[in-house]
Enzyme design. Sequence first.
Site, PDB file in Angstrom:
ATOM      1  N   ASN A 179       0.807  -1.234   0.000  1.00  0.00           N
ATOM      2  CA  ASN A 179       0.000   0.000   0.000  1.00  0.00           C
ATOM      3  C   ASN A 179       0.836   1.278   0.000  1.00  0.00           C
ATOM      4  O   ASN A 179       0.361   2.321  -0.417  1.00  0.00           O
ATOM      5  CB  ASN A 179      -1.028  -0.013   1.137  1.00  0.00           C
ATOM      6  N   GLU A 280       5.117  -3.536  12.314  1.00  0.00           N
ATOM      7  CA  GLU A 280       4.079  -2.520  12.074  1.00  0.00           C
ATOM      8  C   GLU A 280       2.902  -3.250  11.452  1.00  0.00           C
ATOM      9  O   GLU A 280       2.931  -3.593  10.278  1.00  0.00           O
ATOM     10  CB  GLU A 280       4.604  -1.436  11.117  1.00  0.00           C
ATOM     11  N   CYS A 314      -2.895   1.740   6.723  1.00  0.00           N
ATOM     12  CA  CYS A 314      -3.069   1.104   8.034  1.00  0.00           C
ATOM     13  C   CYS A 314      -3.582   2.103   9.067  1.00  0.00           C
ATOM     14  O   CYS A 314      -4.131   1.710  10.077  1.00  0.00           O
ATOM     15  CB  CYS A 314      -1.738   0.518   8.488  1.00  0.00           C
ATOM     16  N   GLU A 487       8.916   3.591  14.120  1.00  0.00           N
ATOM     17  CA  GLU A 487       9.702   3.946  12.929  1.00  0.00           C
ATOM     18  C   GLU A 487       9.678   5.452  12.734  1.00  0.00           C
ATOM     19  O   GLU A 487       8.768   6.142  13.200  1.00  0.00           O
ATOM     20  CB  GLU A 487       9.112   3.252  11.701  1.00  0.00           C
TER      21      GLU A 487
HETATM   22  P1  NAD Z   1       0.451  -9.121   4.249  1.00  0.00           P
HETATM   23  O1  NAD Z   1       0.817  -9.437   5.645  1.00  0.00           O
HETATM   24  O2  NAD Z   1      -0.363 -10.086   3.511  1.00  0.00           O
HETATM   25  O3  NAD Z   1       1.766  -8.918   3.353  1.00  0.00           O
HETATM   26  C1  NAD Z   1       2.799  -8.046   3.752  1.00  0.00           C
HETATM   27  C2  NAD Z   1       4.124  -8.611   3.280  1.00  0.00           C
HETATM   28  O4  NAD Z   1       4.347  -9.855   3.916  1.00  0.00           O
HETATM   29  C3  NAD Z   1       4.194  -8.872   1.782  1.00  0.00           C
HETATM   30  O5  NAD Z   1       5.498  -8.577   1.338  1.00  0.00           O
HETATM   31  C4  NAD Z   1       3.953 -10.363   1.683  1.00  0.00           C
HETATM   32  O6  NAD Z   1       4.503 -10.978   0.557  1.00  0.00           O
HETATM   33  C5  NAD Z   1       4.673 -10.819   2.922  1.00  0.00           C
HETATM   34  N1  NAD Z   1       4.276 -12.142   3.396  1.00  0.00           N
HETATM   35  C6  NAD Z   1       3.046 -12.676   3.431  1.00  0.00           C
HETATM   36  N2  NAD Z   1       3.106 -13.916   3.966  1.00  0.00           N
HETATM   37  C7  NAD Z   1       4.408 -14.140   4.285  1.00  0.00           C
HETATM   38  C8  NAD Z   1       5.124 -15.222   4.885  1.00  0.00           C
HETATM   39  N3  NAD Z   1       4.505 -16.331   5.282  1.00  0.00           N
HETATM   40  N4  NAD Z   1       6.455 -15.087   5.059  1.00  0.00           N
HETATM   41  C9  NAD Z   1       7.085 -13.963   4.690  1.00  0.00           C
HETATM   42  N5  NAD Z   1       6.473 -12.916   4.111  1.00  0.00           N
HETATM   43  C10 NAD Z   1       5.154 -13.008   3.921  1.00  0.00           C
HETATM   44  O7  NAD Z   1      -0.232  -7.693   4.288  1.00  0.00           O
HETATM   45  P2  NAD Z   1      -0.846  -6.880   3.078  1.00  0.00           P
HETATM   46  O8  NAD Z   1      -2.208  -7.377   2.793  1.00  0.00           O
HETATM   47  O9  NAD Z   1       0.109  -6.831   1.951  1.00  0.00           O
HETATM   48  O10 NAD Z   1      -0.889  -5.409   3.717  1.00  0.00           O
HETATM   49  C11 NAD Z   1      -2.006  -4.915   4.364  1.00  0.00           C
HETATM   50  C12 NAD Z   1      -1.844  -4.992   5.856  1.00  0.00           C
HETATM   51  O11 NAD Z   1      -0.683  -4.301   6.266  1.00  0.00           O
HETATM   52  C13 NAD Z   1      -2.976  -4.332   6.600  1.00  0.00           C
HETATM   53  O12 NAD Z   1      -3.379  -5.130   7.669  1.00  0.00           O
HETATM   54  C14 NAD Z   1      -2.389  -3.033   7.107  1.00  0.00           C
HETATM   55  O13 NAD Z   1      -3.003  -2.518   8.226  1.00  0.00           O
HETATM   56  C15 NAD Z   1      -0.984  -3.422   7.342  1.00  0.00           C
HETATM   57  N6  NAD Z   1      -0.127  -2.243   7.267  1.00  0.00           N
HETATM   58  C16 NAD Z   1       0.426  -1.800   8.424  1.00  0.00           C
HETATM   59  C17 NAD Z   1       1.222  -0.668   8.408  1.00  0.00           C
HETATM   60  C18 NAD Z   1       1.845  -0.167   9.672  1.00  0.00           C
HETATM   61  O14 NAD Z   1       2.776   0.622   9.587  1.00  0.00           O
HETATM   62  N7  NAD Z   1       1.407  -0.596  10.833  1.00  0.00           N
HETATM   63  C19 NAD Z   1       1.470  -0.006   7.203  1.00  0.00           C
HETATM   64  C20 NAD Z   1       0.891  -0.502   6.032  1.00  0.00           C
HETATM   65  C21 NAD Z   1       0.095  -1.647   6.090  1.00  0.00           C
END
Ligand code: NAD
Length: 509
Positions: A179, A280, A314, A487
Amino acid sequence: MVSCCLSGGLRLLRGVNRMLSRRYSLDVSGDLLRSQAFINGRWVSAPDSFAVLDPATGAELCSVSDCSVPQAQEAVTAAYTAFQTWKTHTAKERSVLLRKWFDLVNHHKEDLAKIITAECGKPMKESIGEIAYSASFLEWFSEEARRVYGDIVSPAAKDRKILLIKQPVGVASVITPWNFPSAMITRKVGAALAAGCTVVVKPAEDTPLSALALAELAAQAGIPPGVFNVVPCSREKAPAVGEVLCTDPLVAKISFTGSTATGKALLKHAAGTVKKVSMELGGHAPFIVFDSADVDKAVAGAMASKFRNSGQTCVCSNRFLVQSGIHDVFLEKLGKAMDAELRVGHGFEPTTTQGPLINTRAAEKVERQVTDAVSQGAVLVKGGKRLEGSFMQPTLLSNVSADMLCMQEETFGPLIPILKFNTEKEALAIANASQVGLAGYFYSQDLSQIWRVAEQLEVGMVGVNEGLISTAEAPFGGVKQSGLGREGSKYGVDEYLELKYVCMGGLTL
Ligand code: NAD
């Protein structure tokens, strides 16, 4: 016409249909459009590849190297080798290189923004904003690099001196979401490199091109081989690559941004070798409007906080709690603002304010929340329908109750559910009844209430009469299951440093 007014539902559908039949080309400088992994300062192909799609049209933008275990191991080894010299650079040398990288990102902001719009879908204006935000972390940490200080502490014994020194932890694995494909990388990597760590980045499978463009600019800036590595991979290979990045003994630190579910899986990996972690994770931000609020400012804050990146941040407001005395006027003005300001379309169309969601699953999730709320008595004030592909109408619901799905789980889409409340105590109880606590917002002009509510909200970041709060100068992070660590800010570098205590004894003074 490819974008049009929210209130003209039929016009909007036709516009989106026409848009889907058109192909939007990604016209950027060749050096920035990379499709191989970046390991040890070289562009490296993996045996397989995966497609990167335009989320607005489903068209393939590019085929990217699909890294697997061998490439992840190679990148970790390269980062470990590079760490042995990078950590010996002076803080000023690291600062100068980060500053050069910042200058190059700024110089190429138009092209970098086009890459974000193409692979993530957000409107160009927002993509330009993301590049400015992304670059701001390189600038900030180029400055912070020179302000990593230790301490000299008064000893308990006369013949001793106590010194505390800060040292880089080592190789950091950085796993990021789609995102904010650029800013989520620089927010981590800027701090890591400033501290003297080296990194291996695994970008989200939807948005690897922004990460690879950053790698090209890091190389042009003169960041030494092995200091910044990028291993893109498909969703299928993410668990295997993630396991290497989170279990390899050469890795000292994991920094992850993404969903709470994935964060928990990575934490389990990290436990095996007791790595330092920053997480995060997901949010479910309350947005509270009290009776004393300036209603126009509250509406403007709600629009900014909810509809950025079509609701896919997020820190997006998710749960709108509006006090009974101001409820009706807030609802009416918010509806008018949505009609006036929101235009759905492809991110490359200049009038677009609402791009697609990242994929059809994301749109289905929003639709499911709307259907659930309406079936339990919520009133559909605006929108509510899925459009072609992964587009979703910006949606406004009233008469919402706390047990509906949209109040229980993160939406990640353009939905505003409004719950009417009577007392401050009631609003705080609903706002805090969540397992996550990333951001929270409220509008009030009562100074005592502002202090009470800011202190009592169980979140890591609070916006008071403000809907956009993210900035490099302030610490970003959450409480509860929204994660661990902070961060940005002066605290961001600490996540990549160890504090070492040196006791000098036997001194004759
Ligand atoms: P996601 O957890 O599905 O994916 C995030 C990353 O993790 C991607 O690079 C993905 O390929 C990787 N990933 C997924 N499964 C994995 C595994 N088993 N091993 C290693 N890597 C793996 O999340 P998303 O759908 O891409 O992002 C949306 C989520 O992120 C929302 O819940 C949002 O709130 C959160 N988010 C949080 C912040 C923050 O700063 N707190 C910022 C942006 C997004």
